[in-house]
Motif scaffolding. Structure first.
Motif, mmCIF file in Angstrom:
data_model
loop_
_atom_site.group_PDB
_atom_site.id
_atom_site.type_symbol
_atom_site.label_atom_id
_atom_site.label_comp_id
_atom_site.label_asym_id
_atom_site.label_seq_id
_atom_site.Cartn_x
_atom_site.Cartn_y
_atom_site.Cartn_z
ATOM 1 N N PHE A 1 1.235 -1.149 0.416
ATOM 2 C CA PHE A 1 -0.252 -0.257 -0.276
ATOM 3 C C PHE A 1 0.998 1.422 0.575
ATOM 4 C CE2 PHE A 1 -3.006 3.015 1.822
ATOM 5 C CZ PHE A 1 -4.095 3.380 1.032
ATOM 6 N N GLU A 2 2.411 1.603 1.195
ATOM 7 C CA GLU A 2 2.746 2.445 0.804
ATOM 8 C C GLU A 2 3.485 2.852 -0.656
ATOM 9 O OE1 GLU A 2 3.111 4.772 3.452
ATOM 10 O OE2 GLU A 2 1.236 3.426 4.368
ATOM 11 N N GLY A 3 4.328 1.916 -0.993
ATOM 12 C CA GLY A 3 4.306 1.705 -2.381
ATOM 13 C C GLY A 3 3.428 2.342 -3.203
ATOM 14 N N ALA B 1 -7.699 1.301 -0.319
ATOM 15 C CA ALA B 1 -8.000 1.465 -1.834
ATOM 16 C C ALA B 1 -7.201 2.695 -2.223
ATOM 17 C CB ALA B 1 -9.775 1.768 -1.846
ATOM 18 N N VAL B 2 -6.450 2.817 -3.701
ATOM 19 C CA VAL B 2 -5.865 4.132 -3.562
ATOM 20 C C VAL B 2 -5.376 3.815 -5.255
ATOM 21 C CG1 VAL B 2 -3.323 1.755 -3.372
ATOM 22 C CG2 VAL B 2 -3.010 4.662 -3.682
ATOM 23 N N VAL C 1 -4.818 8.519 -2.679
ATOM 24 C CA VAL C 1 -5.025 7.427 -1.417
ATOM 25 C C VAL C 1 -6.727 8.118 -1.500
ATOM 26 C CG1 VAL C 1 -5.787 6.367 0.714
ATOM 27 C CG2 VAL C 1 -3.191 7.338 -0.108
ATOM 28 N N ASN C 2 -7.546 6.783 -2.132
ATOM 29 C CA ASN C 2 -9.192 6.723 -1.406
ATOM 30 C C ASN C 2 -9.580 6.311 -0.793
ATOM 31 O OD1 ASN C 2 -8.998 7.318 -4.557
ATOM 32 N ND2 ASN C 2 -9.300 5.159 -5.328
ATOM 33 N N MET C 3 -8.712 4.654 0.166
ATOM 34 C CA MET C 3 -9.206 4.932 1.487
ATOM 35 C C MET C 3 -8.028 4.411 2.462
ATOM 36 S SD MET C 3 -11.713 1.832 2.959
ATOM 37 C CE MET C 3 -12.504 1.529 4.608
ATOM 38 N N GLU C 4 -7.732 5.104 2.812
ATOM 39 C CA GLU C 4 -6.194 5.176 4.249
ATOM 40 C C GLU C 4 -6.862 3.594 4.577
ATOM 41 O OE1 GLU C 4 -3.363 5.991 4.287
ATOM 42 O OE2 GLU C 4 -3.765 8.378 4.006
ATOM 43 N N LEU C 5 -5.415 2.472 4.822
ATOM 44 C CA LEU C 5 -4.736 1.411 6.004
ATOM 45 C C LEU C 5 -6.022 1.551 6.878
ATOM 46 C CD1 LEU C 5 -1.806 0.549 4.759
ATOM 47 C CD2 LEU C 5 -3.781 -0.908 4.446
ATOM 48 N N GLN C 6 -7.176 0.314 7.144
ATOM 49 C CA GLN C 6 -7.418 0.374 8.988
ATOM 50 C C GLN C 6 -8.325 -0.574 7.819
ATOM 51 O OE1 GLN C 6 -11.288 3.171 8.023
ATOM 52 N NE2 GLN C 6 -10.224 3.520 6.824
ATOM 53 N N GLU C 7 -8.933 -1.104 9.848
ATOM 54 C CA GLU C 7 -9.878 -2.236 10.077
ATOM 55 C C GLU C 7 -10.941 -1.954 10.027
ATOM 56 O OE1 GLU C 7 -11.200 -4.905 13.727
ATOM 57 O OE2 GLU C 7 -9.151 -3.711 14.022
ATOM 58 N N VAL D 1 -6.137 -3.507 -1.159
ATOM 59 C CA VAL D 1 -5.556 -4.171 -0.540
ATOM 60 C C VAL D 1 -5.768 -4.599 0.603
ATOM 61 C CG1 VAL D 1 -2.487 -3.450 -1.815
ATOM 62 C CG2 VAL D 1 -4.660 -2.644 0.522
ATOM 63 N N SER D 2 -6.788 -6.145 1.180
ATOM 64 C CA SER D 2 -7.147 -6.661 1.870
ATOM 65 C C SER D 2 -6.214 -7.244 2.776
ATOM 66 C CB SER D 2 -8.103 -7.051 1.382
ATOM 67 O OG SER D 2 -9.073 -7.399 2.555
#
Length: 137
Positions: free
Chosen positions: A98-100, A122-123, A107-113, A133-134
């Motif tokens: 995700f960082e890459g 989502a990016v 970024v459409n949705m930051e990494l989160q639970e 990414v999931s």
């Protein structure tokens, strides 16, 4: 780990996934609507979204093909309605990927639970490719 295709539809996802299930002779899809998700008072689900498909999938010859309706009011452009989805049991790999991908992207949705994954994001990358990414737990 898997790379999967996610197809997004403009309100006709249920019809589309049933069509593809018939074409590819798969089991009937299990459909989750936006209204099936847990209520969040900070983000109420609009009435017109409650019966739209949030997620479903079919298995075609060993590959998972995933589907969703577009969120009401979000721009829908044929050609941009496909995202590549990275699913892995390795959280560090999900996070570093995700960082890459977000370098030079949006970024459409930051990494989160979320209620479906302990680590989801989502990016759109710098080349215009939509990624999800999931963490597969």
């Amino acid at each position: 780990m898997a790379i999967e295709v996610y197809l997004i539809f403009d309100g006709n996802c249920r019809e589309a996934v049933n069509f593809y299930a018939d074409v590819f002779k798969t089991e009937a899809p299990q459909i989750m609507t936006f209204g099936d998700g847990p209520e969040n008072p900070d983000y109420p689900i609009p009435e017109e979204a409650k019966n739209l498909v949030m997620h479903t999938n079919i298995n075609v010859e060993g590959s998972r093909l995933m589907f969703s309706d577009n969120w009401p009011g979000s721009p829908y452009v044929v050609g941009n309605n496909i995202s590549v989805t990275l699913v892995s049991k390795d959280e560090e790999f999900i996070r570093s990927s995700f960082e890459g991908l977000k370098q030079g992207g949006t970024v459409n949705m930051e990494l989160q639970e979320t209620f479906w994954s302990k680590c989801y994001g989502a990016v759109k990358d710098k080349f215009g490719v939509e990624w999800q990414v999931s963490l597969d737990s």
